[in-house]
Design an enzyme around this catalytic site. Sequence first.
Site, PDB file in Angstrom:
ATOM      1  N   GLU A  55      -0.998 -13.330  -8.412  1.00 47.39           N
ATOM      2  CA  GLU A  55      -0.238 -13.718  -9.613  1.00 47.39           C
ATOM      3  C   GLU A  55      -0.395 -12.712 -10.749  1.00 47.39           C
ATOM      4  O   GLU A  55       0.528 -12.499 -11.531  1.00 47.39           O
ATOM      5  CB  GLU A  55      -0.663 -15.106 -10.107  1.00 47.39           C
ATOM      6  CG  GLU A  55      -0.190 -16.265  -9.245  1.00 47.39           C
ATOM      7  CD  GLU A  55      -1.053 -16.452  -8.006  1.00 47.39           C
ATOM      8  OE1 GLU A  55      -2.081 -15.756  -7.873  1.00 47.39           O
ATOM      9  OE2 GLU A  55      -0.685 -17.290  -7.160  1.00 47.39           O
ATOM     10  N   HIS A  77      -3.617 -29.054  -8.316  1.00 44.04           N
ATOM     11  CA  HIS A  77      -2.175 -29.065  -8.053  1.00 44.04           C
ATOM     12  C   HIS A  77      -1.469 -30.095  -8.929  1.00 44.04           C
ATOM     13  O   HIS A  77      -0.408 -30.582  -8.578  1.00 44.04           O
ATOM     14  CB  HIS A  77      -1.894 -29.354  -6.569  1.00 44.04           C
ATOM     15  CG  HIS A  77      -2.465 -28.330  -5.633  1.00 44.04           C
ATOM     16  ND1 HIS A  77      -3.794 -28.282  -5.294  1.00 44.04           N
ATOM     17  CD2 HIS A  77      -1.880 -27.291  -4.986  1.00 44.04           C
ATOM     18  CE1 HIS A  77      -4.017 -27.274  -4.470  1.00 44.04           C
ATOM     19  NE2 HIS A  77      -2.868 -26.639  -4.264  1.00 44.04           N
TER      20      HIS A  77
END
Lengths: 346, 321
Positions: free
Chosen positions: A82, A149
Amino acid sequence: MTWDQGLHGAVVSLDAPAAGGVTRELTYLEAIRDGMRFMMRQDPAVVLMGEDIGVYGGAFKVTQGLIDEFGADRVIDTPMAELAMIYAAIGLSFQGIRPVVEMQFADFISTGFDAIVQFAATNHYRWGQPVPMTIRAPGAGGLRAGPFHSQSNEAWFVHTPGLKVVAPSTPADARGLLISAIRDPNPVIYYETKYLYRSLKGPVPDGDQAVPIGQAALRRTGEELALITYGAMVQECLNAAATLEREGHSVEVLDLRTLKPLDEAAILASARKTGKVLIVHEANRTCGVGSEVAALIAAGAFEYLDGPISRLAGPDTPVPYSPPLEDVHRPAAQAILRAARDLLAY
Amino acid sequence: MELTDNLLREAHYWMRLTRALDDRGTFLHKQSRIIGGFFSQIGHEAISVAAAMTLERDDVCAPMHRDLGAYLVRGMHPRRILAQFLGRATGVSGGRDANMHGMGDMSLGIIGFISHLPASIGVTAGVAQAFKLKGEPRVALAFFGDGGASQGLAHETLNWAAVFQLPVVFICENNQYAYSTPLTRQMRIEHIADRAAGYGMPGLVVDGNDFGAVYQATYEAVARARAGGGPTLIEGKTMRMRGHAIHDNMAYVPPELLATWSARDPLVRLELLLRERGLLTNTSLEELRTRIEHELDEAQAFAEASPYPEGSSVTERVYAQ
Ligand SMILES: Cc1ncc(C[n+]2csc(CCOP(=O)(O)OP(=O)(O)O)c2C)c(N)n1
Ligand SMILES: [Mg+2]
């Protein structure tokens, strides 16, 4: 049912808007995809980048089919990196490309944090070079996905000068705000709510229907109490408001839509009109978006208030996995009703 | 690639200018006219100038805090640089960023750097990715240090550039130290360039104080990148001849080490070569130095006559319109 399909026992359908023009019934997820497709057709500089977004169509299938139409040069599968991804997006933007970067989950955005808050956010201030870049961050909870998550970490970026942060709550806004985010010459963090991906359907106007960044939407008008919220909590607040109406109360729901810059005028108007405000968000409370909204109201609507500015937020804990824990963590209509009734009775 | 007389003469001008501007900055800092920090680049003249000279006008590079030479070669005028150091409105960042930071200007193909090393190598890879996507025969070049090499981003970026076969050249300026931290605390290997093999790209070690060596290695890497051959990692061995920044007396550097590298001064070596070729005499060196001092006097006068930014403009430019 698994986390990547979402909890979608009952699909909520929104009513069609009064305005004319061609609209389609789309889920929240389809609306995001449609927004990307619209912008990619309109502007060849728009390029998607992310992990597993190509042939696989993304962890949630948001980008499904886009590689077939636009090819692997515009729907770019990347290494699992990322930080390099967001830095590369900044570099792409310096050469006229409009990158739309997908985080697989909003939680992983922390891995690219430096690139966002140190480089992208400060660049225009420092040497005048804009960073037009959109980062899609699938966030928030309710899907039994556990601490890594389910995060609602938008406040990190709301605190950072130079960024814009949006959080659409309807399919039409999901599409319209994405169009605006991609066109914006600044870095925009686009929080999409995984919970709504397939559980929320609604009319989405076709064509060039951008929703401006920085404008809240009054989802329901009322006189006695304002619920100020965003994301998946908008639906929960609307449910609570409907129940309260049956009990004889007039409650309005203000959907912030953009978290940075906040629509101060709309927030103050709601507070002044109703005199009682309950701010609701999934993100944990301390220094959350609600803190800023409360401070704005305290400074700008003090004489109009008939009760304490109240907040209902996730507690200051990681988002837990087990259903009895997460159900307490995440505000839902019942919790909103309790807090609203307390405030109405104040 | 032949090192022509003209090329060497040009390099000499840039390297002399770089050192003189560095000296001028040090002088202004001692007089408290430059406030805050000041980073000297002495020892880095050959790497920064040589690498930048291999680029075409349309290429892009990302210098860091010891690459004053690259800014100059790319066409950033000393006026703007000194105004930046003095915090003036006419400085590259309009007084928003400090010393070497944020001296970006895309019209010159320069990416301004942020303090978070080695951030700009990631951005540079993205610029190269844009060149590749658009099918433009352009190259991007980024500098980073032996300290920056220890960051996760160095790994992510080198891998990324290799996976996408980007037209990018990475120049690692191994100057023996990262602030006070010596190489032995940074890594267990001798050559950072050895890591290139792990990414599937060519890695080269060059004498970073030898203009010709850096120029030739970088020239080939740039040509390969432009021809679609992907990225290269070049490690230039050099020495940071001053403290990390001006406040640092670098008591931690063994005097023998400094002495060894003093004898390898990149500017002295280039001048030796120029003399061997009959391209430099005492007189012509003196002429060049005088010319450069005049240029810098003029630049300094411009910077000092420039206004500071208005305090009330503090909130301007946070967002692009
Ligand atoms: C991520 C990060 N951590 C710490 C610093 C503070 N810092 C500035 S320069 C520096 C040393 C850099 O060493 P190197 O990369 O070898 O470059 P050099 O200064 O030697 O040219 C440090 C620790 C920084 N700039 N960035
Ligand atoms: Mg170093």
